[in-house]
Design a protein around this motif. Sequence first.
Motif, PDB file in Angstrom:
ATOM      1  N   PHE A 164      -6.947   7.184  -8.491  1.00  0.00           N
ATOM      2  CA  PHE A 164      -5.269   7.383  -7.091  1.00  0.00           C
ATOM      3  C   PHE A 164      -5.456   5.706  -6.770  1.00  0.00           C
ATOM      4  O   PHE A 164      -4.345   5.123  -7.166  1.00  0.00           O
ATOM      5  N   VAL A 165      -6.987   5.442  -6.932  1.00  0.00           N
ATOM      6  CA  VAL A 165      -6.397   3.967  -6.607  1.00  0.00           C
ATOM      7  C   VAL A 165      -5.422   2.862  -7.741  1.00  0.00           C
ATOM      8  O   VAL A 165      -4.915   1.879  -7.627  1.00  0.00           O
ATOM      9  N   SER A 166      -6.320   3.656  -9.272  1.00  0.00           N
ATOM     10  CA  SER A 166      -5.415   2.782 -10.276  1.00  0.00           C
ATOM     11  C   SER A 166      -3.648   2.490 -10.148  1.00  0.00           C
ATOM     12  O   SER A 166      -2.950   1.361  -9.640  1.00  0.00           O
ATOM     13  N   SER A 167      -3.590   3.978  -9.604  1.00  0.00           N
ATOM     14  CA  SER A 167      -2.006   4.142 -10.059  1.00  0.00           C
ATOM     15  C   SER A 167      -1.428   2.970  -8.244  1.00  0.00           C
ATOM     16  O   SER A 167      -0.603   2.993  -8.360  1.00  0.00           O
ATOM     17  N   VAL A 168      -2.313   3.102  -7.367  1.00  0.00           N
ATOM     18  CA  VAL A 168      -1.873   2.145  -6.539  1.00  0.00           C
ATOM     19  C   VAL A 168      -1.526   1.163  -6.721  1.00  0.00           C
ATOM     20  O   VAL A 168      -0.405   0.146  -6.538  1.00  0.00           O
ATOM     21  N   LYS A 169      -2.485   0.419  -7.169  1.00  0.00           N
ATOM     22  CA  LYS A 169      -2.638  -0.983  -7.774  1.00  0.00           C
ATOM     23  C   LYS A 169      -1.589  -1.279  -8.888  1.00  0.00           C
ATOM     24  O   LYS A 169      -1.020  -2.221  -8.884  1.00  0.00           O
ATOM     25  N   ALA A 170      -0.977  -0.353  -9.512  1.00  0.00           N
ATOM     26  CA  ALA A 170      -0.013  -0.454 -10.538  1.00  0.00           C
ATOM     27  C   ALA A 170       1.359  -0.147  -9.768  1.00  0.00           C
ATOM     28  O   ALA A 170       2.173  -0.746 -10.388  1.00  0.00           O
ATOM     29  N   GLY A 171       1.363  -0.555  -8.473  1.00  0.00           N
ATOM     30  CA  GLY A 171       2.687   0.173  -7.840  1.00  0.00           C
ATOM     31  C   GLY A 171       3.188   1.740  -8.465  1.00  0.00           C
ATOM     32  O   GLY A 171       4.177   1.226  -8.083  1.00  0.00           O
ATOM     33  N   GLU A 172       2.193   2.411  -8.538  1.00  0.00           N
ATOM     34  CA  GLU A 172       3.457   3.448  -8.589  1.00  0.00           C
ATOM     35  C   GLU A 172       3.754   4.338  -8.080  1.00  0.00           C
ATOM     36  O   GLU A 172       4.064   5.807  -7.989  1.00  0.00           O
ATOM     37  N   LEU A 173       3.073   4.560  -6.797  1.00  0.00           N
ATOM     38  CA  LEU A 173       2.919   5.463  -5.484  1.00  0.00           C
ATOM     39  C   LEU A 173       3.580   4.188  -4.596  1.00  0.00           C
ATOM     40  O   LEU A 173       3.172   3.241  -3.940  1.00  0.00           O
ATOM     41  N   ARG A 174       4.365   4.912  -3.475  1.00  0.00           N
ATOM     42  CA  ARG A 174       5.364   4.369  -2.705  1.00  0.00           C
ATOM     43  C   ARG A 174       4.598   4.940  -1.075  1.00  0.00           C
ATOM     44  O   ARG A 174       4.824   6.261  -1.403  1.00  0.00           O
TER      45      ARG A 174
END
Length: 62
Positions: free
Chosen positions: A52-62
């Motif tokens: 989850f944190v990795s996805s947030v950092k990569a901008g994959e979640l809005r």
Amino acid sequence: MTEPLHWFTSSHSDNGGDCVEVADAQDHVLVRDSKNPHGPVLGFPAAAFAAFVSSVKAGELR
């Protein structure tokens, strides 16, 4: 004896009061509302929280 949990907020937190706190609990990450430290706590498997944190950092979640 179990050690007390060490709760912390993100280093990116602006201390505006709308934060979550996290604690490492062996193979799980615990999450709570910083404004209500005695309220409910959510637990996530450490690998799922890291993804989850990795996805947030990569901008994959809005």
